[in-house]
Design a protein around this motif. Structure first.
Motif, PDB file in Angstrom:
ATOM      1  N   SER A 107       0.698  -1.015  -0.145  1.00 28.66           N
ATOM      2  CA  SER A 107       0.367  -0.352   0.142  1.00 28.66           C
ATOM      3  C   SER A 107       0.973   1.380  -0.401  1.00 28.66           C
ATOM      4  CB  SER A 107      -0.792   0.281   1.101  1.00 28.66           C
ATOM      5  OG  SER A 107      -1.698   1.601   1.671  1.00 28.66           O
ATOM      6  N   ALA A 108       0.401   1.854  -0.929  1.00 24.50           N
ATOM      7  CA  ALA A 108       1.495   3.417  -1.576  1.00 24.50           C
ATOM      8  C   ALA A 108       1.012   4.444   0.105  1.00 24.50           C
ATOM      9  CB  ALA A 108       1.048   4.399  -2.311  1.00 24.50           C
ATOM     10  N   ARG A 109      -0.240   4.083   0.291  1.00 24.29           N
ATOM     11  CA  ARG A 109      -0.531   4.865   2.334  1.00 24.29           C
ATOM     12  C   ARG A 109       0.184   4.466   2.791  1.00 24.29           C
ATOM     13  NH1 ARG A 109      -5.435   7.920   3.618  1.00 24.29           N
ATOM     14  NH2 ARG A 109      -5.684   7.383   1.372  1.00 24.29           N
ATOM     15  N   ILE A 110       0.443   2.901   3.516  1.00 21.67           N
ATOM     16  CA  ILE A 110       1.447   2.677   4.371  1.00 21.67           C
ATOM     17  C   ILE A 110       2.930   2.677   4.910  1.00 21.67           C
ATOM     18  CG2 ILE A 110       1.189   0.529   5.317  1.00 21.67           C
ATOM     19  CD1 ILE A 110      -1.352   1.330   6.629  1.00 21.67           C
ATOM     20  N   ARG A 111       3.023   2.301   3.278  1.00 18.37           N
ATOM     21  CA  ARG A 111       4.720   2.730   3.142  1.00 18.37           C
ATOM     22  C   ARG A 111       5.124   4.734   3.722  1.00 18.37           C
ATOM     23  NH1 ARG A 111       4.174  -0.216  -1.720  1.00 18.37           N
ATOM     24  NH2 ARG A 111       4.332   2.297  -3.014  1.00 18.37           N
ATOM     25  N   ARG A 112       3.960   5.105   3.754  1.00 21.44           N
ATOM     26  CA  ARG A 112       4.402   6.686   3.572  1.00 21.44           C
ATOM     27  C   ARG A 112       4.170   6.752   5.450  1.00 21.44           C
ATOM     28  NH1 ARG A 112       1.106   7.692  -0.132  1.00 21.44           N
ATOM     29  NH2 ARG A 112      -0.183   8.799   1.250  1.00 21.44           N
ATOM     30  N   VAL A 113       3.487   6.465   5.954  1.00 20.22           N
ATOM     31  CA  VAL A 113       2.958   5.573   7.368  1.00 20.22           C
ATOM     32  C   VAL A 113       4.393   5.539   8.068  1.00 20.22           C
ATOM     33  CG1 VAL A 113       1.589   4.535   9.436  1.00 20.22           C
ATOM     34  CG2 VAL A 113       0.597   6.230   7.489  1.00 20.22           C
ATOM     35  N   GLY A 114       4.685   3.990   7.604  1.00 25.32           N
ATOM     36  CA  GLY A 114       6.275   4.317   7.495  1.00 25.32           C
ATOM     37  C   GLY A 114       7.126   4.379   7.514  1.00 25.32           C
ATOM     38  N   GLU A 115       7.739   5.031   6.588  1.00 27.03           N
ATOM     39  CA  GLU A 115       8.446   6.377   7.669  1.00 27.03           C
ATOM     40  C   GLU A 115       8.195   7.224   7.968  1.00 27.03           C
ATOM     41  OE1 GLU A 115      10.349   9.391   3.667  1.00 27.03           O
ATOM     42  OE2 GLU A 115       8.225   9.079   3.894  1.00 27.03           O
ATOM     43  N   TRP A 116       7.038   7.787   8.305  1.00 30.57           N
ATOM     44  CA  TRP A 116       7.054   9.073   9.794  1.00 30.57           C
ATOM     45  C   TRP A 116       7.093   8.090  10.763  1.00 30.57           C
ATOM     46  CZ3 TRP A 116       2.025   8.153  12.985  1.00 30.57           C
ATOM     47  CH2 TRP A 116       2.288   9.180  13.803  1.00 30.57           C
ATOM     48  N   LEU A 117       6.815   6.456  10.752  1.00 27.86           N
ATOM     49  CA  LEU A 117       6.987   6.113  12.586  1.00 27.86           C
ATOM     50  C   LEU A 117       8.734   6.305  12.353  1.00 27.86           C
ATOM     51  CD1 LEU A 117       4.513   3.279  12.145  1.00 27.86           C
ATOM     52  CD2 LEU A 117       4.341   5.053  13.384  1.00 27.86           C
ATOM     53  N   ALA A 118       9.225   5.487  11.030  1.00 31.26           N
ATOM     54  CA  ALA A 118      10.520   5.526  11.107  1.00 31.26           C
ATOM     55  C   ALA A 118      11.274   7.025  11.437  1.00 31.26           C
ATOM     56  CB  ALA A 118      11.138   4.710  10.197  1.00 31.26           C
ATOM     57  N   SER A 119      10.465   8.033  11.650  1.00 29.15           N
ATOM     58  CA  SER A 119      11.066   9.072  11.583  1.00 29.15           C
ATOM     59  C   SER A 119      11.507  10.070  12.736  1.00 29.15           C
ATOM     60  CB  SER A 119      10.698  10.168  10.693  1.00 29.15           C
ATOM     61  OG  SER A 119      10.546  10.319   8.879  1.00 29.15           O
ATOM     62  N   PRO A 120      12.342  10.170  13.244  1.00 23.42           N
ATOM     63  CA  PRO A 120      12.453  11.699  14.476  1.00 23.42           C
ATOM     64  C   PRO A 120      10.914  12.574  14.434  1.00 23.42           C
ATOM     65  CG  PRO A 120      14.537  11.975  13.385  1.00 23.42           C
ATOM     66  CD  PRO A 120      13.152  11.784  12.154  1.00 23.42           C
ATOM     67  N   PRO A 121       9.932  12.553  15.819  1.00 13.25           N
ATOM     68  CA  PRO A 121       8.913  12.500  16.188  1.00 13.25           C
ATOM     69  C   PRO A 121       8.787  14.052  15.764  1.00 13.25           C
ATOM     70  CG  PRO A 121       9.858  11.923  17.765  1.00 13.25           C
ATOM     71  CD  PRO A 121      10.760  11.526  17.126  1.00 13.25           C
ATOM     72  N   GLY A 122       7.792  14.936  15.150  1.00 14.67           N
ATOM     73  CA  GLY A 122       8.081  15.875  15.337  1.00 14.67           C
ATOM     74  C   GLY A 122       6.869  16.447  13.608  1.00 14.67           C
ATOM     75  N   PHE A 123       7.184  17.713  14.119  1.00 15.12           N
ATOM     76  CA  PHE A 123       6.158  18.605  12.314  1.00 15.12           C
ATOM     77  C   PHE A 123       6.685  18.555  11.675  1.00 15.12           C
ATOM     78  CE2 PHE A 123       2.817  21.218  13.499  1.00 15.12           C
ATOM     79  CZ  PHE A 123       2.727  21.109  15.112  1.00 15.12           C
ATOM     80  N   ALA A 124       7.888  18.419  11.346  1.00 17.51           N
ATOM     81  CA  ALA A 124       8.077  18.093  10.143  1.00 17.51           C
ATOM     82  C   ALA A 124       7.943  17.068   9.816  1.00 17.51           C
ATOM     83  CB  ALA A 124       9.768  17.974  10.077  1.00 17.51           C
ATOM     84  N   SER A 125       8.236  15.541  10.132  1.00 12.81           N
ATOM     85  CA  SER A 125       7.549  14.449   9.704  1.00 12.81           C
ATOM     86  C   SER A 125       6.263  14.404   9.327  1.00 12.81           C
ATOM     87  CB  SER A 125       8.385  13.511  10.529  1.00 12.81           C
ATOM     88  OG  SER A 125       7.972  13.516  11.819  1.00 12.81           O
ATOM     89  N   SER A 126       5.990  14.642  10.226  1.00  6.99           N
ATOM     90  CA  SER A 126       3.805  14.718  10.097  1.00  6.99           C
ATOM     91  C   SER A 126       3.396  15.364   9.142  1.00  6.99           C
ATOM     92  CB  SER A 126       3.304  15.084  11.071  1.00  6.99           C
ATOM     93  OG  SER A 126       4.128  14.171  12.521  1.00  6.99           O
ATOM     94  N   TYR A 127       4.314  16.660   9.055  1.00  5.98           N
ATOM     95  CA  TYR A 127       3.312  17.632   7.573  1.00  5.98           C
ATOM     96  C   TYR A 127       3.966  16.534   6.057  1.00  5.98           C
ATOM     97  CZ  TYR A 127       3.280  21.275   4.546  1.00  5.98           C
ATOM     98  OH  TYR A 127       2.201  22.201   2.696  1.00  5.98           O
TER      99      TYR A 127
END
Length: 601
Positions: free
Chosen positions: A406-426
């Protein structure tokens, strides 16, 4: 509104200089059908060219390049407070009623410090014959584009990337940073372009350049928000006056000013405020579709009738969309996932005789009109809350991004693996492809991946609403909406003005705390405008979208394309790749490692 270009510090042959500047001049023809100007220095070390769309003082007195005391100016845009600036130059002699001549005198009197006095949208260059230097400047929000490249010890600049490419002096190679940014967001992030060696001058900056010295950048304005408290009535009063002033400024013109009317809050407010200020017989333009789920043309027509405007509706269907689409692709200066809507309504408005129109762009970014104003802070809070278990989450995110279909799930996976914050959430909310997907596509195109991400965010305000607003203003609005608006309107010699994207207006409303300014339903804008009809206020907000997938379908993409390097590619992402590969083909842009694959999608 115009197209400008120049070559400064040339040390090659006179014939090559002449051919290069004329190639730039030709490439910008569509930006200025009313007049043209070309100047080549007697020593053949500098050249300037200009294409003019005459809005203020359309007489020959506004001709460019404009010269005074050994300095020559080429200017694209409008200075809305030029009459006040002219009055302040009481010792000067003026020979026209143009804002260009006022700009010449302001710069002569104040130097670069005079740029901060300008209210408007602008990109300009001033060549000084005495030392061969050039001063470049761009408006605070980047409404007007300005690109540059340093080649053979000379500086090339232009309103469009294609004009610099037309010289043949810049190698046609893909820029890895620009490619990464386009794949991840659907637009090319400034200051990058898709061409190695070509950059965009940052908004709110001026730059000095002299042969033998590096480009010297100096900011003169930047986005800032206030944290001081304010009452609700004071916020409404301040916004009302700011709205009145910006609408009046954006009606400064020697030709009629129309409005792009969608039936939403923003364009309706512009029409209502203009009518309240006494402007009559305003022409409005909108698009209607053959799909009732997306067609809001009847609402726009009702708004126009309510305020006594002369309304025009373009009926756009699959047949006309297919007819115009090749011309839209040819009009792209750089690829974008958006812009077809602006191309169509701009073409329609120009065919009906319009030369200047207002657009409601920028209101959502300032008054919190996007879902991102709820989504991004919520995601950032959640990411911080679960950060204590970051090692397992990062591993889980890694697996999702690398192995999900899933393209959407792949992007969610990147978000989970990124440092938490506004940039990754945006980036989760706004992204098209994940970072790993962009990497796969870059390798498929035989482009060396960038050494760092194109999405390094600036320092953000502490307030979550202000932080989201700054991200929307500096990323989505600047890189996509303003870029598409300039390119697609100027493809038809049409000037688009954006009253909400105005420094004086922003400096006023940014004093209002986020809790008031970003209140639900853009209630601050609604209260301050005070003129919106009930049938607009009572309807839910709808995003403006074209039924492109229904019109074009999968048959639109080449059937003999090589295998796409990602699984299960949705139609919208095929669209992103189609725009990119069409642009690369058209401009013969080759990746650094030679050959790209055949066009796909």
């Amino acid at each position: 509104m115009c197209g400008i270009a120049g070559i400064i510090g040339w040390s090659g042959s006179p014939g090559e200089l002449d051919g290069s500047i004329r190639a730039m001049w030709t490439a910008l023809h569509h930006r200025g059908p009313d007049d043209e100007g070309l100047w080549i220095a007697p020593d053949h070390q500098a050249a300037l060219c200009h294409r003019r769309l005459a809005i203020l003082d359309p007489t020959p007195a506004g001709h460019q390049p404009m010269e005074r005391a050994g300095r020559r100016l080429v200017f694209n845009g409008e200075i809305y407070n030029f009459r006040e600036l002219r009055s302040a130059c009481i010792e000067s002699d003026f020979h026209s009623q143009s804002d260009t001549e006022v700009l010449v005198h302001v710069l002569e009197k104040h130097g670069p410090a005079g740029i901060s006095r300008l209210e408007g949208m602008f990109a300009f260059a001033v060549h000084n014959a005495s030392d061969g230097s050039v001063l470049l400047a761009r408006d605070p929000f980047g409404i007007k584009p300005l690109y540059f490249a340093e080649v053979r010890g000379a500086l090339l600049f232009a309103s469009e990337v294609r004009a610099i490419l037309a010289t043949g002096l810049v190698p046609r190679r893909l820029d890895p940073q620009g490619l990464d940014g386009y794949l991840r967001t659907g637009s090319v992030p400034e200051p990058h372009t898709l061409v190695e060696g070509i950059r965009s001058l940052p908004p709110g900056c001026f730059a000095r350049w002299k042969q033998g010295s590096p480009l010297d950048l100096t900011p003169f304005w930047q986005i800032a928000f206030s944290t001081k408290p304010m009452t609700g009535p004071d916020a409404v009063s301040l916004t009302r006056e700011a709205l009145r002033r910006t609408v009046e400024r954006h009606f400064v013109s020697d030709v009629p000013v129309g409005i792009f009317l969608s039936g939403g809050l923003d364009s309706t407010a512009l029409l209502g405020l203009a009518t309240q200020s006494g402007h009559k017989n305003i022409e409005t333009f909108s698009i209607g579709f053959d799909d009732p789920r997306t067609d809001e043309s009847s609402l726009a027509a009702a708004v126009a009738q309510h305020f006594g405007a002369k309304h025009h509706t373009l009926r756009l269907d699959s047949r006309l969309a297919h007819t115009w689409f090749p011309d839209y692709l040819a009009a792209q200066d750089q690829p974008s996932v958006d812009g077809f809507n602006t191309y169509c309504v701009s073409r329609f408005a120009r065919e009906h005789g319009a030369k200047v129109v207002l657009s409601g762009l920028g209101s959502d970014e300032i008054f919190g009109g996007y879902p991102s104003f709820q989504q991004v802070p919520r995601l950032a809070r959640f990411a911080r809350r679960i950060a204590s278990g970051s090692p397992p989450l990062k591993m889980g995110g890694y697996c999702l991004e690398h192995f999900s279909y899933s393209a959407r799930i792949r992007r969610v996976g990147e978000w989970l693996a990124s440092p938490p914050g506004f940039a990754s959430s945006y980036h989760l909310v706004r992204s098209t492809f994940s970072g790993r997907e962009a990497l796969q596509i870059a390798r498929w195109l035989k482009v060396k991946p960038p050494s760092a991400s194109s999405h390094i965010s600036p320092t953000l305000p502490a307030d979550p609403g202000d932080a989201t607003s700054q991200l929307e203003l500096t990323l989505y609005l600047r890189n996509q909406l303003l870029h598409d608006s300039d390119t697609m309107s100027m493809a038809h010699g049409l000037e688009m003005r954006v009253p909400f994207v105005d420094r004086e207006f922003f400096d006023a409303v940014s004093q209002i705390p986020a809790g008031l300014r970003l209140a639900s339903g853009k209630s601050l804008l609604v209260q301050a405008a005070g003129c919106l009809p009930d049938f607009i206020l009572d309807r839910p907000k709808h995003g403006f979208s074209f039924p492109l997938e229904r019109w074009f379908g999968l048959d639109f993409f080449p059937a003999d394309a090589p295998p796409f390097p990602l699984p299960r590619v949705p139609w919208s992402r095929r669209w992103v790749l189609h725009s990119l590969l069409s642009w690369l083909q058209r401009h013969e842009i080759l990746p650094p490692e030679n050959h790209a694959p055949s066009p796909i999608c």
